[in-house]
Design an enzyme around this catalytic site. Sequence first.
Site, mmCIF file in Angstrom:
data_model
loop_
_atom_site.group_PDB
_atom_site.id
_atom_site.type_symbol
_atom_site.label_atom_id
_atom_site.label_comp_id
_atom_site.label_asym_id
_atom_site.label_seq_id
_atom_site.Cartn_x
_atom_site.Cartn_y
_atom_site.Cartn_z
ATOM 1 N N SER A 143 0.840 -1.196 0.000
ATOM 2 C CA SER A 143 0.000 0.000 0.000
ATOM 3 C C SER A 143 0.874 1.245 0.000
ATOM 4 C CB SER A 143 -0.910 0.033 1.235
ATOM 5 O OG SER A 143 -1.615 1.258 1.323
ATOM 6 N N TYR A 156 -1.597 -0.143 10.553
ATOM 7 C CA TYR A 156 -1.716 -0.389 9.116
ATOM 8 C C TYR A 156 -0.479 0.099 8.370
ATOM 9 C CZ TYR A 156 -3.815 -0.787 4.485
ATOM 10 O OH TYR A 156 -4.082 -1.137 3.187
#
Length: 262
Positions: A143, A156
């Site tokens: 990501s 995250y």
Amino acid sequence: MRRDADRRPRRIFITGASSGIGAALVRHYARGDVQLGLVGRRREALDALAAECGGKAQVFVADVTDSAAMQTAAAQFVAAGGLPDVVIASAGVSVGTLTEHAEDADAFARVMHTNVLGMVHTFQPFVAPMRAAGAGTLVGIASVAGVRGLPGAGAYSASKAAVRRYLESLRVELHGSGVRVVTISPGYIDTPMTAINPYPMPFLMPAAAAAERMACAIEAGRRHVVMPWQMSWVARLLGWLPDPVYDRVFARAGRKPRGLPL
């Protein structure tokens, strides 16, 4: 860049297949002459998706944090038709986290176990057989959130930064073996994971379009791709920003809600 038709992937094993990017990849690949292995935690969603695939998919209900379950799913997929051409580790979770709250410790652990160790558990059963065969592609979904730490998303961001370095290590370990390692770092993709974000998401990309571009990158054997292309420039800019500037600007950034189910 496209490979010849006889070299396109025929057997594909995908985790996180019950929703989001994983489900979009399943639908994309199901349009071709393939056999698919669908791994996820939700039987009903997997069965519904498999029905869309018209008999091309095997369903494996497993949590990627469970190494033994992933070993079993991999063995059953191989036993049914042989080693996969492509393994895509798409399973991932996201939730807002704050270190100051003791109750968020479990969320930190779940995010790290799913996003990082889950990828290890996904690839591990296939690495040695692919190396022996001198072929195969391992794909990890990272990501743009792994480029810099985002406020309220410590778990995250940390997990996706770890994923990028893990995939880089794996790629170097397999250099010259015939096994490719592809890292895909999406920006904002329109999935259930992003649908609850209470802040603007620049360059939001439909999941189907993202899956098509990911498949092209996989087929081309790209080492690392950021998508959409606008986010590749955003990622570079974030990497160049001096810490004092980054801290001042992003201290005000929107934050993902805490306490979401994982």
